[in-house]
Design an enzyme around this catalytic site. Structure first.
Site, short mmCIF file in Angstrom:
data_model
loop_
_atom_site.label_atom_id
_atom_site.label_comp_id
_atom_site.label_asym_id
_atom_site.label_seq_id
_atom_site.Cartn_x
_atom_site.Cartn_y
_atom_site.Cartn_z
CD GLU A 188 29.00 -13.64 -41.00
OE1 GLU A 188 30.14 -13.20 -41.15
OE2 GLU A 188 28.75 -14.46 -40.31
CG HIS A 446 42.81 -10.57 -67.46
ND1 HIS A 446 41.85 -9.41 -66.90
CD2 HIS A 446 42.21 -10.75 -68.55
CE1 HIS A 446 41.05 -9.10 -67.73
NE2 HIS A 446 41.20 -9.72 -68.87
C1 LIG Z 1 27.28 -17.20 -35.00
C2 LIG Z 1 28.78 -16.83 -35.07
C3 LIG Z 1 29.58 -16.72 -35.92
C4 LIG Z 1 30.87 -16.64 -36.13
N1 LIG Z 1 31.53 -16.57 -37.47
C5 LIG Z 1 32.87 -16.42 -37.38
C6 LIG Z 1 33.67 -16.33 -38.38
O1 LIG Z 1 32.98 -16.54 -39.62
N2 LIG Z 1 34.75 -16.21 -38.40
C7 LIG Z 1 35.61 -16.14 -37.30
O2 LIG Z 1 36.82 -16.03 -37.27
N3 LIG Z 1 34.88 -16.15 -36.19
C8 LIG Z 1 33.51 -16.32 -36.00
N4 LIG Z 1 33.15 -16.43 -34.89
C9 LIG Z 1 33.78 -16.37 -33.71
C10 LIG Z 1 34.42 -17.52 -33.49
O3 LIG Z 1 33.46 -18.71 -33.19
C11 LIG Z 1 35.19 -17.57 -32.04
O4 LIG Z 1 36.08 -16.44 -32.06
C12 LIG Z 1 35.99 -18.54 -31.85
O5 LIG Z 1 35.29 -19.81 -31.62
C13 LIG Z 1 36.88 -18.57 -30.60
O6 LIG Z 1 37.59 -19.54 -30.25
P1 LIG Z 1 38.23 -20.17 -28.64
O7 LIG Z 1 38.95 -21.40 -28.76
O8 LIG Z 1 38.67 -18.78 -28.07
O9 LIG Z 1 36.79 -20.45 -28.06
P2 LIG Z 1 35.45 -21.07 -28.17
O10 LIG Z 1 35.32 -21.35 -29.60
O11 LIG Z 1 34.18 -20.54 -27.62
O12 LIG Z 1 35.55 -22.72 -27.30
C14 LIG Z 1 35.90 -22.63 -26.09
C15 LIG Z 1 35.16 -24.11 -25.71
O13 LIG Z 1 35.77 -24.10 -24.31
C16 LIG Z 1 34.68 -24.93 -23.83
N5 LIG Z 1 34.74 -24.67 -22.09
C17 LIG Z 1 34.46 -23.55 -21.28
N6 LIG Z 1 34.56 -23.80 -20.05
C18 LIG Z 1 35.03 -24.97 -19.85
C19 LIG Z 1 35.44 -25.74 -18.88
N7 LIG Z 1 35.21 -25.15 -17.60
N8 LIG Z 1 35.66 -27.16 -19.11
C20 LIG Z 1 35.51 -27.81 -20.36
N9 LIG Z 1 35.15 -26.90 -21.43
C21 LIG Z 1 35.09 -25.74 -21.23
C22 LIG Z 1 33.39 -24.57 -24.28
O14 LIG Z 1 32.50 -25.75 -24.21
C23 LIG Z 1 33.88 -24.25 -25.81
O15 LIG Z 1 33.56 -25.45 -26.57
C24 LIG Z 1 31.46 -16.57 -34.94
C25 LIG Z 1 30.83 -16.77 -33.54
C26 LIG Z 1 29.41 -16.71 -33.71
C27 LIG Z 1 28.71 -17.08 -32.51
#
Ligand SMILES: Cc1cc2nc3c(=O)[nH]c(=O)nc-3n(C[C@H](O)[C@H](O)[C@H](O)COP(=O)(O)OP(=O)(O)OC[C@H]3O[C@@H](n4cnc5c(N)ncnc54)[C@H](O)[C@@H]3O)c2cc1C
Length: 467
Positions: A188, A446
């Site tokens: 991407e 369609h």
């Molecule tokens: C460039 C890129 C493009 C992507 N594109 C897509 C897409 O098009 N479609 C898709 O489905 N997925 C995509 N993803 C993947 C998607 O971003 C992740 O799968 C998703 O964000 C996971 O969600 P989550 O809530 O598990 O974790 P995250 O979104 O990583 O959130 C975790 C949060 O926890 C916080 N945190 C961690 N430790 C602590 C702590 N001790 N105290 C307080 N806060 C903390 C962090 O600051 C973070 O904000 C992409 C990822 C990247 C890097």
């Protein structure tokens, strides 16, 4: 004195904020903590959303340059990278503020700070100003997500050697971009910069790009990206990188070992995957089990081995996708509230937002062969789809795989314009346990691209009509 909650969610990404919203809706007094300063996690701040903003605008730029003249529209586009980035920043800012609004609406408290679990039922939050707040709670949901996986021996400086985060904010178009890793993030972001003028080379360790996607689609996808100008070096690994007068000399060698070669580049993007992030949470001390890849181990209902502690999203096993994290968030919140939340992993789609898009849900042929499951396949190319012709986007095909005995749909794989939108129909069909015949006999408007999915469904029983 400690503040008392029913549930405390650590992490404000798609896993965390959706869990906090659902818990709030279900009447639990909930807090959602994120250390970033803005809510929305990786997805909204440095992932899905900024990358899709740049994919859209760079695609329009390329359309204007290369395709519109062929359709009788003569324009000479000029790139204003600053404005393009400003659009991305505005979208991110609006959506992250939107998450705070949604948390407030669900009566979940949004707390900015770094959380640490000091004991089951106890969370300490360190604010940006150093103040510490102690929370007491019946349930803790770990939703701390993932971080960039590092390439051994390579230091990411986010200017010349960048991760996806740096690649989303380059201040000028690099002449040469080397992408390490042929997964969806590399392809991407490689597409974004190629469209804006970079010469892009992708180095991939495996002998194919997008491992995990349908093999037939993977091959055609690579051919199309090559035709667009992206270069590929498969079965190749990066073994070192040296900074030389503003450029980089990257040493690569065959994945199985052999003669080394040097590739000169201006920017190197390391996109070899992501790792579960649970650093400094205090999990070792309270005995929460991790697997060999550092992911939190849970049962099928997201409970860890420590009572009252749950985990969802990228920090546990499974596809690292925002909607997978969201699905787990809803199911986990409902389990905490004593309801029967559940996730059907066979119905979770995955999309690569290149042009054409690649989207899939359910099993691939390779997976079914390995599992010894007999299946039938129906396929339909977009060259034979009327809408694809009208919009001059005939690359790709739709493919449906159904159980040979029961006709139940096992997988759908689409490469083509708007594949990411069309795959929702296939996910719904799988969720409802539909047969290929159900889709084949469902009226599709369609002329639309979605007719290709219906024609592929007809193909499972050998009665594709429009080819
Ligand atoms: C460039 C890129 C493009 C992507 N594109 C897509 C897409 O098009 N479609 C898709 O489905 N997925 C995509 N993803 C993947 C998607 O971003 C992740 O799968 C998703 O964000 C996971 O969600 P989550 O809530 O598990 O974790 P995250 O979104 O990583 O959130 C975790 C949060 O926890 C916080 N945190 C961690 N430790 C602590 C702590 N001790 N105290 C307080 N806060 C903390 C962090 O600051 C973070 O904000 C992409 C990822 C990247 C890097």
């Amino acid at each position: 004195m400690a503040d008392v909650f029913d549930a405390v969610v650590i992490g404000g990404g798609p896993g965390g904020y959706n869990a906090a919203i659902r818990l709030g809706q279900l009447g639990l007094k909930t807090a959602c903590i994120d250390k970033r300063g803005t809510f929305g996690g990786t997805c909204l701040n440095i992932g899905c959303i900024p990358s899709k903003a740049l994919l859209h605008t760079s695609e329009l730029f390329e359309e204007a340059k290369a395709h519109l003249p062929k359709l009788g529209i003569k324009v000479t586009p000029e790139l204003d990278l600053g404005l393009m980035m400003a659009h991305k920043t505005k979208v991110v800012s609006e959506l992250t503020k939107g998450v705070e609004f949604l948390l407030r609406k669900a009566k979940s408290e949004a707390i900015v700070g770094e959380a640490r679990i000091t004991a089951p039922g106890k969370v300490e939050v360190k604010g940006k100003d150093g103040t510490v707040r102690t929370l007491e709670t019946k349930h803790i949901v770990i939703a701390t997500g993932s971080d960039v996986a590092m390439l051994p021996g390579v230091t990411i400086d986010e200017t010349q050697i960048v991760s996806s985060t740096g690649a989303l904010s380059l201040t000028e178009v690099p002449k040469r971009l080397l992408v390490v890793g042929g997964g969806y993030i590399g392809l991407e972001l490689g597409s974004v910069w190629r469209r804006l003028g970079s010469e892009v080379t992708v180095v991939e360790f495996l002998d194919r790009i997008t491992p995990g996607l349908d093999g037939e689609i993977g091959k055609q996808f690579q051919r199309i990206l090559s035709r667009q100008g992206m270069k590929f070096q498969l079965s190749t690994k990066v073994v070192g990188v040296e900074k030389k007068a503003g450029a980089l000399a990257v040493t690569v060698e065959p994945a199985s070992g052999g003669d080394q070669q040097t590739i000169e580049t201006d920017i190197m993007l390391v996109s070899i995957g992501r790792r579960a992030f649970v650093d400094d949470l205090g999990l070792e001390k309270i005995g929460v089990k991790l697997d060999t890849r550092g992911r939190v181990v849970t049962d099928t209902h997201f409970a860890t081995n420590v009572a009252g502690i749950w985990a969802i999203g990228d920090c546990r096993e499974g596809a690292m996708l925002a909607h997978k994290a969201e699905d787990e968030a809803v199911a986990c919140a409902e389990r905490i509230a004593g309801k029967a939340g559940h996730v059907n992993y066979d119905a979770i789609p995955a999309v690569v937002y290149t042009a054409p898009e690649v989207a899939s849900v359910g099993k691939t042929e390779e997976e079914l062969k390995a599992a010894g499951i007999a299946y039938k396949v129906g396929k339909f190319p977009f060259t034979a789809n009327a809408r694809a012709k009208t919009i001059a986007a005939t690359d790709g095909f739709a493919k449906m795989i159904a159980d040979a005995k029961t006709d139940r749909i096992l997988g759908v794989h689409i490469m083509g314009a708007s594949a990411g939108e069309m795959i929702a129909e296939a996910a719904l069909a799988i969720e409802f346990g539909a047969s290929s015949e159900d889709v084949a006999r469902t009226s599709h408007p369609h002329p639309t691209l979605s007719e290709a999915v219906r024609q592929a469904a007809q193909g499972v029983e050998g009665w594709t009509m429009q080819m």
